[in-house]
Scaffold this active site. Structure first.
Site, PDB file in Angstrom:
ATOM      1  N   CYS A   1       7.297   4.187   5.988  1.00  0.00           N
ATOM      2  CA  CYS A   1       6.609   3.968   5.105  1.00  0.00           C
ATOM      3  C   CYS A   1       7.411   3.406   3.726  1.00  0.00           C
ATOM      4  O   CYS A   1       6.891   3.062   2.566  1.00  0.00           O
ATOM      5  CB  CYS A   1       5.928   5.191   4.530  1.00  0.00           C
ATOM      6  SG  CYS A   1       6.822   6.680   4.428  1.00  0.00           S
TER       7      CYS A   1
ATOM      8  N   CYS B   1       0.751  -1.165  -0.006  1.00  0.00           N
ATOM      9  CA  CYS B   1       0.237   0.180  -0.097  1.00  0.00           C
ATOM     10  C   CYS B   1       0.726   1.290   0.183  1.00  0.00           C
ATOM     11  O   CYS B   1       0.613   2.125  -0.934  1.00  0.00           O
ATOM     12  CB  CYS B   1      -0.761  -0.043   1.132  1.00  0.00           C
ATOM     13  SG  CYS B   1      -2.156   1.147   1.491  1.00  0.00           S
ATOM     14  N   CYS B   2       1.966   1.206   0.984  1.00  0.00           N
ATOM     15  CA  CYS B   2       2.841   2.476   0.861  1.00  0.00           C
ATOM     16  C   CYS B   2       3.667   2.517  -0.411  1.00  0.00           C
ATOM     17  O   CYS B   2       4.022   3.738  -0.680  1.00  0.00           O
ATOM     18  CB  CYS B   2       3.676   2.338   2.200  1.00  0.00           C
ATOM     19  SG  CYS B   2       2.814   2.976   3.729  1.00  0.00           S
TER      20      CYS B   2
ATOM     21  N   CYS C   1      -3.485   4.184   9.506  1.00  0.00           N
ATOM     22  CA  CYS C   1      -2.320   3.639  10.026  1.00  0.00           C
ATOM     23  C   CYS C   1      -1.693   4.387  11.237  1.00  0.00           C
ATOM     24  O   CYS C   1      -0.518   4.631  11.510  1.00  0.00           O
ATOM     25  CB  CYS C   1      -1.194   3.306   8.938  1.00  0.00           C
ATOM     26  SG  CYS C   1      -1.768   2.281   7.548  1.00  0.00           S
TER      27      CYS C   1
ATOM     28  N   CYS D   1      -1.292   8.565   7.425  1.00  0.00           N
ATOM     29  CA  CYS D   1      -2.602   7.944   6.961  1.00  0.00           C
ATOM     30  C   CYS D   1      -3.471   7.805   7.986  1.00  0.00           C
ATOM     31  O   CYS D   1      -3.074   6.876   8.915  1.00  0.00           O
ATOM     32  CB  CYS D   1      -2.524   7.021   5.934  1.00  0.00           C
ATOM     33  SG  CYS D   1      -1.593   7.451   4.612  1.00  0.00           S
TER      34      CYS D   1
HETATM   35 FE1  SF4 Z   1      -1.358   2.747   2.909  1.00  0.00          FE
HETATM   36 FE2  SF4 Z   1      -1.114   3.143   5.613  1.00  0.00          FE
HETATM   37 FE3  SF4 Z   1       1.156   3.283   3.757  1.00  0.00          FE
HETATM   38 FE4  SF4 Z   1      -1.186   5.057   3.912  1.00  0.00          FE
HETATM   39  S1  SF4 Z   1       0.573   4.578   5.797  1.00  0.00           S
HETATM   40  S2  SF4 Z   1      -0.039   4.326   2.183  1.00  0.00           S
HETATM   41  S3  SF4 Z   1      -2.742   3.742   4.373  1.00  0.00           S
HETATM   42  S4  SF4 Z   1      -0.149   1.396   4.249  1.00  0.00           S
END
Ligand code: SF4
EC number: 1.8.4.10
Length: 236
Positions: free
Chosen positions: A232, A123-124, A209, A206
Site C-alpha cells: 500500500c 487511494c492508498c 482490495c 480494506c
Molecule cells: Fe483504497 Fe484499497 Fe488502498 Fe484501502 S487498500 S486505501 S480501499 S486502494
C-alpha cells in the site's frame, strides 16, 4: 521524553537504527521491543492493521500503555473495526485511530467513486500513506508486524531499520517469525485476532482490495488480487 532523545539528530538516529538492526538480529521479539521502549519511551508506537494483536500484545509487555496506531481508512471490514474495539477494551494499550482528511463520500465527490479500482495507488496515498505520515509525526520510532516469510517484497525486512521516507526508526520485532510462530503466540497468550483469519483470509486489508486466499497461495495473494500492486506504500 528524555534529554538524550531530544539531542539525537536524524543522522544519529539513523546510525542507531542500523547498529541496532545488526546487534538485535538474533534477539527475541520481546527483547527488541524492550530495547525500543528503553530507547524511545513514549516517542515509540506500534502500528496495527488489526489483523491480529500480536505485536501490540508484545509491545504492551515491554511498555504497558503503549500507543497502538490504527488507520481507519473508511473501507475496513466490520470485523476489523470490531477487533480494534476489542483490543482497546481489553489490552493495556492506548489505541489511536487515524482517519484520512476526506471521508469516503468526500473522496468519491472529488475523484469519482471506487477510486480503489481505478487508481489504488492514489487511494492508498490519500487514505493510508498521508494519514500515517501525519500520525507518526510525534514519534521517533514505530513498530510493525512485517514478517520476512509473508512475501518476496518483505524477505529482507530488518528487525530494526531506518525508515528513510519518514525519518524514523522502524522496528519489525517479528520479522523472523513464521505463521506457525504467530499462531503459537496467539494460542499461548490468548491474543485477539481478526475473525476473518478463520474465514479464509490470510491477510486483512480494506474490504474492496482483499479477498480470501486459495490453497497454496502466499499470505498476501489476497491483497489487490489481479492487479500489479502488492503493497500500500506504508512500507515502501
Ligand atoms: Fe483504497 Fe484499497 Fe488502498 Fe484501502 S487498500 S486505501 S480501499 S486502494
Amino acid at each position: 521524553m528524555t534529554a538524550v532523545q531530544e539531542e539525537r539528530t536524524t543522522e544519529e538516529l539513523k546510525a542507531l537504527a542500523e547498529r541496532a538492526g545488526r546487534e538485535l538480529e538474533d534477539a527475541t521479539a520481546l527483547e527488541i521491543l524492550r530495547w525500543a521502549a528503553e530507547t524511545f519511551g513514549d516517542r515509540f508506537c506500534v502500528t496495527s492493521s488489526m489483523e491480529d494483536a500480536v505485536v501490540a500484545h508484545l509491545a504492551s509487555r515491554a511498555l504497558p500503555g503503549v500507543d497502538v496506531v490504527f488507520l481507519d481508512t473508511g473501507y475496513h471490514f466490520p470485523e476489523t473495526i470490531g477487533t480494534r474495539d476489542a483490543v482497546e477494551a481489553v489490552m493495556d494499550v492506548n489505541v489511536i485511530t487515524l482517519t484520512p482528511r476526506q471521508t469516503v463520500a468526500e473522496q468519491d465527490a472529488e475523484y469519482g467513486p471506487k477510486l480503489h479500482d481505478r487508481d489504488p495507488d492514489l487511494c492508498c496515498a490519500l487514505r493510508k500513506v498521508k494519514p500515517l505520515e501525519e500520525g507518526l509525526a510525534g514519534y521517533r520510532a514505530w513498530a510493525t508486524g512485517l514478517r520476512r516469510d509473508e512475501s518476496e517484497t518483505r524477505a529482507n525486512t530488518p528487525v530494526v531499520g531506518w525508515d528513510e521516507k519518514r525519518g524514523k526508526v522502524k522496528i519489525s520485532p517479528i520479522a523472523k517469525w513464521s505463521q506457525e510462530d504467530v499462531q503459537t503466540y496467539v494460542t499461548e497468550h490468548g491474543v485477539l485476532t481478526n475473525p476473518l483469519l478463520t474465514d479464509g483470509y490470510a491477510s486483512v486489508g480494506c474490504a474492496p482490495c482483499t479477498r480470501r486466499v486459495l490453497e497454496g497461495e502466499d499470505a498476501r495473494a489476497g491483497r489487490w488480487a489481479g492487479r500489479s500492486k502488492t503493497e500500500c506504500g506504508l512500507h515502501g
